[in-house]
Design a protein around this motif. Sequence first.
Motif, PDB file in Angstrom:
ATOM      1  N   LEU A  63      -5.918  22.375  27.375  1.00  0.00           N
ATOM      2  CA  LEU A  63      -6.841  21.329  27.833  1.00  0.00           C
ATOM      3  C   LEU A  63      -7.511  20.634  26.658  1.00  0.00           C
ATOM      4  CD1 LEU A  63      -8.513  23.136  30.886  1.00  0.00           C
ATOM      5  CD2 LEU A  63      -6.831  21.290  30.947  1.00  0.00           C
ATOM      6  N   LEU A  64      -7.925  21.402  25.660  1.00  0.00           N
ATOM      7  CA  LEU A  64      -8.592  20.809  24.499  1.00  0.00           C
ATOM      8  C   LEU A  64      -7.624  19.946  23.687  1.00  0.00           C
ATOM      9  CD1 LEU A  64     -10.906  20.418  22.558  1.00  0.00           C
ATOM     10  CD2 LEU A  64     -10.403  22.661  21.565  1.00  0.00           C
ATOM     11  N   LEU A  65      -6.436  20.456  23.426  1.00  0.00           N
ATOM     12  CA  LEU A  65      -5.457  19.692  22.649  1.00  0.00           C
ATOM     13  C   LEU A  65      -4.945  18.492  23.434  1.00  0.00           C
ATOM     14  CD1 LEU A  65      -3.433  22.633  21.028  1.00  0.00           C
ATOM     15  CD2 LEU A  65      -5.322  21.311  20.052  1.00  0.00           C
ATOM     16  N   PHE A  66      -4.799  18.640  24.736  1.00  0.00           N
ATOM     17  CA  PHE A  66      -4.413  17.519  25.602  1.00  0.00           C
ATOM     18  C   PHE A  66      -5.453  16.407  25.524  1.00  0.00           C
ATOM     19  CE2 PHE A  66      -5.046  15.559  29.800  1.00  0.00           C
ATOM     20  CZ  PHE A  66      -3.828  14.919  29.967  1.00  0.00           C
ATOM     21  N   LYS A  67      -6.718  16.788  25.596  1.00  0.00           N
ATOM     22  CA  LYS A  67      -7.808  15.803  25.520  1.00  0.00           C
ATOM     23  C   LYS A  67      -7.840  15.122  24.154  1.00  0.00           C
ATOM     24  CE  LYS A  67     -12.792  15.352  26.392  1.00  0.00           C
ATOM     25  NZ  LYS A  67     -13.108  14.579  25.192  1.00  0.00           N
ATOM     26  N   THR A  68      -7.564  15.896  23.113  1.00  0.00           N
ATOM     27  CA  THR A  68      -7.659  15.373  21.749  1.00  0.00           C
ATOM     28  C   THR A  68      -6.487  14.490  21.372  1.00  0.00           C
ATOM     29  OG1 THR A  68      -8.876  17.367  21.080  1.00  0.00           O
ATOM     30  CG2 THR A  68      -7.920  16.027  19.326  1.00  0.00           C
ATOM     31  N   PHE A  69      -5.271  14.905  21.708  1.00  0.00           N
ATOM     32  CA  PHE A  69      -4.081  14.229  21.193  1.00  0.00           C
ATOM     33  C   PHE A  69      -3.372  13.332  22.210  1.00  0.00           C
ATOM     34  CE2 PHE A  69      -4.381  18.079  18.484  1.00  0.00           C
ATOM     35  CZ  PHE A  69      -4.576  17.429  17.273  1.00  0.00           C
ATOM     36  N   PHE A  70      -3.449  13.665  23.504  1.00  0.00           N
ATOM     37  CA  PHE A  70      -2.751  12.856  24.498  1.00  0.00           C
ATOM     38  C   PHE A  70      -3.668  11.810  25.120  1.00  0.00           C
ATOM     39  CE2 PHE A  70      -0.872  11.831  28.614  1.00  0.00           C
ATOM     40  CZ  PHE A  70       0.462  11.631  28.262  1.00  0.00           C
ATOM     41  N   CYS A  71      -4.912  12.198  25.402  1.00  0.00           N
ATOM     42  CA  CYS A  71      -5.840  11.262  26.053  1.00  0.00           C
ATOM     43  C   CYS A  71      -6.404  10.237  25.080  1.00  0.00           C
ATOM     44  CB  CYS A  71      -6.989  12.034  26.709  1.00  0.00           C
ATOM     45  SG  CYS A  71      -6.458  13.146  28.028  1.00  0.00           S
ATOM     46  N   SER A  72      -6.300  10.518  23.796  1.00  0.00           N
ATOM     47  CA  SER A  72      -6.863   9.617  22.794  1.00  0.00           C
ATOM     48  C   SER A  72      -6.037   8.344  22.671  1.00  0.00           C
ATOM     49  CB  SER A  72      -6.932  10.327  21.439  1.00  0.00           C
ATOM     50  OG  SER A  72      -7.350   9.431  20.430  1.00  0.00           O
ATOM     51  N   ASN A  73      -6.736   7.220  22.446  1.00  0.00           N
ATOM     52  CA  ASN A  73      -6.069   5.936  22.249  1.00  0.00           C
ATOM     53  C   ASN A  73      -5.811   5.652  20.768  1.00  0.00           C
ATOM     54  OD1 ASN A  73      -6.004   5.238  25.015  1.00  0.00           O
ATOM     55  ND2 ASN A  73      -8.145   4.578  24.912  1.00  0.00           N
ATOM     56  N   LYS A  74      -6.172   6.620  19.920  1.00  0.00           N
ATOM     57  CA  LYS A  74      -5.946   6.447  18.486  1.00  0.00           C
ATOM     58  C   LYS A  74      -4.470   6.677  18.170  1.00  0.00           C
ATOM     59  CE  LYS A  74     -10.621   8.074  17.415  1.00  0.00           C
ATOM     60  NZ  LYS A  74     -11.420   9.102  16.689  1.00  0.00           N
ATOM     61  N   ASN A  75      -4.155   6.582  16.891  1.00  0.00           N
ATOM     62  CA  ASN A  75      -2.777   6.814  16.464  1.00  0.00           C
ATOM     63  C   ASN A  75      -2.322   8.212  16.873  1.00  0.00           C
ATOM     64  OD1 ASN A  75      -2.624   4.287  15.265  1.00  0.00           O
ATOM     65  ND2 ASN A  75      -3.382   5.033  13.289  1.00  0.00           N
ATOM     66  N   VAL A  76      -1.120   8.308  17.403  1.00  0.00           N
ATOM     67  CA  VAL A  76      -0.602   9.567  17.911  1.00  0.00           C
ATOM     68  C   VAL A  76      -0.260  10.493  16.754  1.00  0.00           C
ATOM     69  CG1 VAL A  76       1.239  10.677  19.218  1.00  0.00           C
ATOM     70  CG2 VAL A  76       0.287   8.488  19.989  1.00  0.00           C
ATOM     71  N   ASN A  77      -0.718  11.746  16.838  1.00  0.00           N
ATOM     72  CA  ASN A  77      -0.390  12.765  15.848  1.00  0.00           C
ATOM     73  C   ASN A  77       0.752  13.617  16.405  1.00  0.00           C
ATOM     74  OD1 ASN A  77      -0.415  15.364  14.422  1.00  0.00           O
ATOM     75  ND2 ASN A  77      -2.306  14.639  13.478  1.00  0.00           N
ATOM     76  N   ILE A  78       1.931  13.511  15.779  1.00  0.00           N
ATOM     77  CA  ILE A  78       3.111  14.226  16.272  1.00  0.00           C
ATOM     78  C   ILE A  78       2.876  15.730  16.267  1.00  0.00           C
ATOM     79  CG2 ILE A  78       5.564  14.665  15.916  1.00  0.00           C
ATOM     80  CD1 ILE A  78       4.912  11.834  16.829  1.00  0.00           C
ATOM     81  N   PHE A  79       2.279  16.226  15.197  1.00  0.00           N
ATOM     82  CA  PHE A  79       2.025  17.658  15.109  1.00  0.00           C
ATOM     83  C   PHE A  79       0.983  18.097  16.138  1.00  0.00           C
ATOM     84  CE2 PHE A  79       3.487  16.930  10.628  1.00  0.00           C
ATOM     85  CZ  PHE A  79       4.661  17.661  10.745  1.00  0.00           C
ATOM     86  N   GLY A  80       0.063  17.196  16.463  1.00  0.00           N
ATOM     87  CA  GLY A  80      -0.930  17.511  17.493  1.00  0.00           C
ATOM     88  C   GLY A  80      -0.279  17.667  18.856  1.00  0.00           C
ATOM     89  N   LEU A  81       0.643  16.741  19.176  1.00  0.00           N
ATOM     90  CA  LEU A  81       1.381  16.852  20.442  1.00  0.00           C
ATOM     91  C   LEU A  81       2.267  18.095  20.445  1.00  0.00           C
ATOM     92  CD1 LEU A  81       2.451  13.136  21.096  1.00  0.00           C
ATOM     93  CD2 LEU A  81       0.585  14.424  22.162  1.00  0.00           C
ATOM     94  N   PHE A  82       2.827  18.438  19.281  1.00  0.00           N
ATOM     95  CA  PHE A  82       3.645  19.642  19.169  1.00  0.00           C
ATOM     96  C   PHE A  82       2.798  20.887  19.446  1.00  0.00           C
ATOM     97  CE2 PHE A  82       5.101  23.112  16.313  1.00  0.00           C
ATOM     98  CZ  PHE A  82       6.294  23.407  16.958  1.00  0.00           C
ATOM     99  N   ALA A  83       1.587  20.933  18.900  1.00  0.00           N
ATOM    100  CA  ALA A  83       0.687  22.067  19.154  1.00  0.00           C
ATOM    101  C   ALA A  83       0.302  22.129  20.624  1.00  0.00           C
ATOM    102  CB  ALA A  83      -0.559  21.956  18.280  1.00  0.00           C
TER     103      ALA A  83
END
Length: 700
Positions: A301-321
């Motif tokens: 939930l935390l990583l989903f909120k940080t990396f998927f819900c964000s409108n900023k530049n996508v972090n590939i490693f963040g989505l991987f985590a």
Amino acid sequence: MKNYMKKSYFRYILYIIPTILLCFILYFHSICGASIFYDIYVSIISIIGIFIPGIVFKNIFFKSDYKNIEFTLVSVLGFSFFSLISLVASYTHFHIIIHSYVLVMTILFLLNIIKNKKFNKNQIFSCINNNILFFNICILYIFLNALWSVRYAHPIQVGQITPSQDFFWNLGNVQSINKGFPVADLRVSGVTLSYHFLTELIHSGLSILSGVSSYDIVAFYGFAPIAIALTGCLYELGMNLSNHKKLYCIITSSIPLWIGCASLYKILENGLSRFGNNITIHTISNINGQATAFFCLSAFLLLFKTFFCSNKNVNIFGLFATVLSFYLLTFSKSPQAAIISIAFALSTIIYYVISLIVSSKININISKVIFFLVITVGFFITYILYFSSGANSSMAFSLTGTLKSYYLSNILNLLMVKLPSLWQITLPVLYIIQSFMMAPAVFIMWVITGIYDLVNIKKISLFNLLLHSTIFGGFIAFYIFEHYSSSQIYFANIALFCMGLLFIESVFKLFNSKLSCKNIFNYFTKFLKITISILCSVGIITSILFCFYLIKSVPNYLLGTSVDQYHIPLNKDEEVACKWLSDNMSDDKLFATNRMHTGNSLEGLSNVYTGLSGKQAYCESFKYAVSNMGDQGGEVYNKYYKMCDLFNPTKSQNDIEKICKECNISYIIFNPLSPGSDINLQFMDVVFQQNNIKIYYTGI
């Protein structure tokens, strides 16, 4: 909160409490037959084997500053790679792989410290740095687990215990993983373990790495690293949801401890909720990996909120985590991962449809599309290939099965008699009442929050939409499915967990709202505050009374007086017999036993001897083999019937010899307290006997 924290005497109390609890933890473990030295040793091994590599991988993959989620990243990466290495070591039978992995990671960690010329603890663990409240919550989890784990005391130490079928099931899985892949179901020969066994895989890795017995890892030492990860991930989730409000973070990090039901004093009888909300028991005992699943869920939930819900530049490693955290959840509690996968798919589609309607355009990133497919399609494929056999054979559609298992069953039965043609229309009302009684205050605030978000659907965040979808889907699945072993409760657990997250946010808004003028809305707000305060008190009092139950039940388990007339006790002679079997029986042989049930209910759920010995039984029990793996062609039941024949006094010696040869049984453990007779086994050699427990050698 800050003013209190500045007072030195209050800080002293916050240091004294966990110190006292830690002493009790060590004391309870020692009188259960564990070792204080191994408590400390395995804790250090857990840090070196899981969290240190997590730090190394975090520093490699995440160069940017992710201060608010760093402990979550460390935990997800650490547990993911430790589980993977444990799996490889078990599959290849080269256990040195785990030791080599940990050695390399430790060297890299030390080299990084030397390179930077100092150890920057703020950079690595800012969420727990100088935060004694975090350690209080973490130690509380471990203390409650220690109170619960007295049920798993070594029979050699306390004389006898009432064995927990789920504990010995998990222990047997760890023993089987230690032997290699594919993982066999030790209870029934020829059955492969197609089950979510992440917790057992972690325990297996810790056992191999530390050299400590699987029994002690599962019973006493293995919960601590999971409790640390759970507390840390929930704490950081609270930080991100509240903008660093410490009280908010503390309440969030203890969600499984305070979501109490309306049982009140009734919970003192046996510690079980009258309304099915045993989320605290499932968490502190980590029965079938629920604490592990909550850690993975909070991380997702935390990583989903940080990396998927964000409108900023996508972090590939963040989505991987984020993907890693989801599949950790999948292999720790697959039914809950199914709810999350479906809820994620629906909430994402709904959110982007709303965005398209409101703004006439949507920004779709290819990385997020791939992430969407990996979570949804990837889970579906994983389910079909690995989990489907057990779920398809044990999960049945039933609109009344769940209700009949809990407190409202009498009301339902009455309605079915009085309103034979209309009782079906009352089911939604009974579902709502049941859900309310499971968590009164939390349910009321979720309904209010849900109505508010529905009215303001155009402004709802994707994160909140995911939570609402998970809650709704979890409760729907809870009420429309009935599991052979009542495992539909895990659908409710994930719903209650997500409901707790929305509850905290809405309660903070409610009690921080200022009433400036007198109107109907203000009167309603005052009434709601009073109502929620009363209902919160009911849930918290129930949780506190549950803790009292744990404390008052400790002497019974430590004195060996917890056994009742309905269950067959596990005594010290049996533990010694299983130790003999473990030392003298080779892994390519099978044993049989007449202890196939827990007691008067002949349900085929005794997982004791396989768990203690780590050896393969021909058929020690059958219930979980059917409910979790599926009984293909009735083979499991056929093996059970052969075991019944083996201990049938009317069978001849020729019949017994024939059964042993057909089933390739080399050893037979006989317990006179279990159904069956050994009168026709007398022609065999008795290779072990201690009091009434015997082990026969068949010569095969």
